[in-house]
Scaffold this motif. Structure first.
Motif, mmCIF file in Angstrom:
data_model
loop_
_atom_site.group_PDB
_atom_site.id
_atom_site.type_symbol
_atom_site.label_atom_id
_atom_site.label_comp_id
_atom_site.label_asym_id
_atom_site.label_seq_id
_atom_site.Cartn_x
_atom_site.Cartn_y
_atom_site.Cartn_z
ATOM 1 N N LEU A 189 0.825 -1.204 0.000
ATOM 2 C CA LEU A 189 0.000 0.000 0.000
ATOM 3 C C LEU A 189 0.865 1.262 0.000
ATOM 4 O O LEU A 189 0.593 2.218 -0.721
ATOM 5 N N LYS A 190 1.919 1.258 0.784
ATOM 6 C CA LYS A 190 2.816 2.417 0.822
ATOM 7 C C LYS A 190 3.725 2.433 -0.408
ATOM 8 O O LYS A 190 3.891 3.459 -1.060
ATOM 9 N N PHE A 191 4.309 1.300 -0.747
ATOM 10 C CA PHE A 191 5.251 1.195 -1.868
ATOM 11 C C PHE A 191 4.607 1.635 -3.180
ATOM 12 O O PHE A 191 5.229 2.294 -4.007
ATOM 13 N N GLU A 234 -4.961 0.607 9.788
ATOM 14 C CA GLU A 234 -6.329 1.077 9.995
ATOM 15 C C GLU A 234 -7.210 0.870 8.769
ATOM 16 O O GLU A 234 -8.330 0.377 8.896
ATOM 17 N N VAL A 235 -6.728 1.245 7.588
ATOM 18 C CA VAL A 235 -7.589 1.133 6.406
ATOM 19 C C VAL A 235 -7.858 -0.321 6.034
ATOM 20 O O VAL A 235 -8.939 -0.646 5.544
ATOM 21 N N VAL A 236 -6.893 -1.198 6.294
ATOM 22 C CA VAL A 236 -7.098 -2.623 6.004
ATOM 23 C C VAL A 236 -8.099 -3.219 6.990
ATOM 24 O O VAL A 236 -9.070 -3.862 6.587
ATOM 25 N N ILE A 237 -7.874 -3.004 8.276
ATOM 26 C CA ILE A 237 -8.770 -3.555 9.293
ATOM 27 C C ILE A 237 -10.195 -3.030 9.125
ATOM 28 O O ILE A 237 -11.170 -3.756 9.308
ATOM 29 N N ASP A 238 -10.327 -1.780 8.726
ATOM 30 C CA ASP A 238 -11.649 -1.179 8.561
ATOM 31 C C ASP A 238 -12.344 -1.598 7.263
ATOM 32 O O ASP A 238 -13.481 -1.206 7.005
ATOM 33 N N GLY A 275 1.915 3.691 8.359
ATOM 34 C CA GLY A 275 1.163 3.662 9.608
ATOM 35 C C GLY A 275 -0.340 3.641 9.393
ATOM 36 O O GLY A 275 -1.087 3.117 10.211
ATOM 37 N N ASN A 276 -0.786 4.197 8.295
ATOM 38 C CA ASN A 276 -2.219 4.208 7.989
ATOM 39 C C ASN A 276 -2.709 2.867 7.475
ATOM 40 O O ASN A 276 -3.903 2.591 7.490
ATOM 41 N N ARG A 328 -8.857 -7.913 5.075
ATOM 42 C CA ARG A 328 -8.650 -7.293 6.389
ATOM 43 C C ARG A 328 -7.347 -7.728 7.055
ATOM 44 O O ARG A 328 -7.123 -7.440 8.228
ATOM 45 N N ARG A 329 -6.476 -8.401 6.311
ATOM 46 C CA ARG A 329 -5.180 -8.831 6.864
ATOM 47 C C ARG A 329 -4.069 -8.051 6.156
ATOM 48 O O ARG A 329 -3.795 -8.291 4.991
ATOM 49 N N ARG A 330 -3.418 -7.135 6.877
ATOM 50 C CA ARG A 330 -2.367 -6.353 6.207
ATOM 51 C C ARG A 330 -1.132 -7.201 5.933
ATOM 52 O O ARG A 330 -0.291 -6.836 5.143
#
Length: 75
Positions: free
Chosen positions: A23-25, A37-41, A33-34, A52-54
């Motif tokens: 997601l960051k790459f 949260e966005v994955v779990i939500d 760091g975000n 929902r599993r980062r």
């Protein structure tokens, strides 16, 4: 019915990358760091399914979606 190809493809080193890292790459998120949260939500999809599993391992050809943008993983 066919699914349109994603507009972006992001090459990774190696055979696999974890969803949170990707997601960051890929630029889908500004900060790693975000990712938690966005994955779990439930805001992120992998291959059209809510993920929902980062720590999910992504491989060549997987498609990640977030906020209307989709990115294909390329090895």
């Amino acid at each position: 019915m066919t699914t349109p190809d994603p507009t972006d493809a992001v090459s990774i080193d190696g055979d696999m990358i974890r969803l949170g890292q990707f997601l960051k790459f890929s630029g889908l998120l500004d900060s790693g760091g975000n990712a938690k949260e966005v994955v779990i939500d439930g805001y992120v999809t992998v291959n059209g399914e809510v993920e929902r599993r980062r720590g999910r391992q992504l491989h060549d050809g997987d498609v990640v979606g977030f906020e209307g943008r989709t990115v294909r993983v390329r090895s």
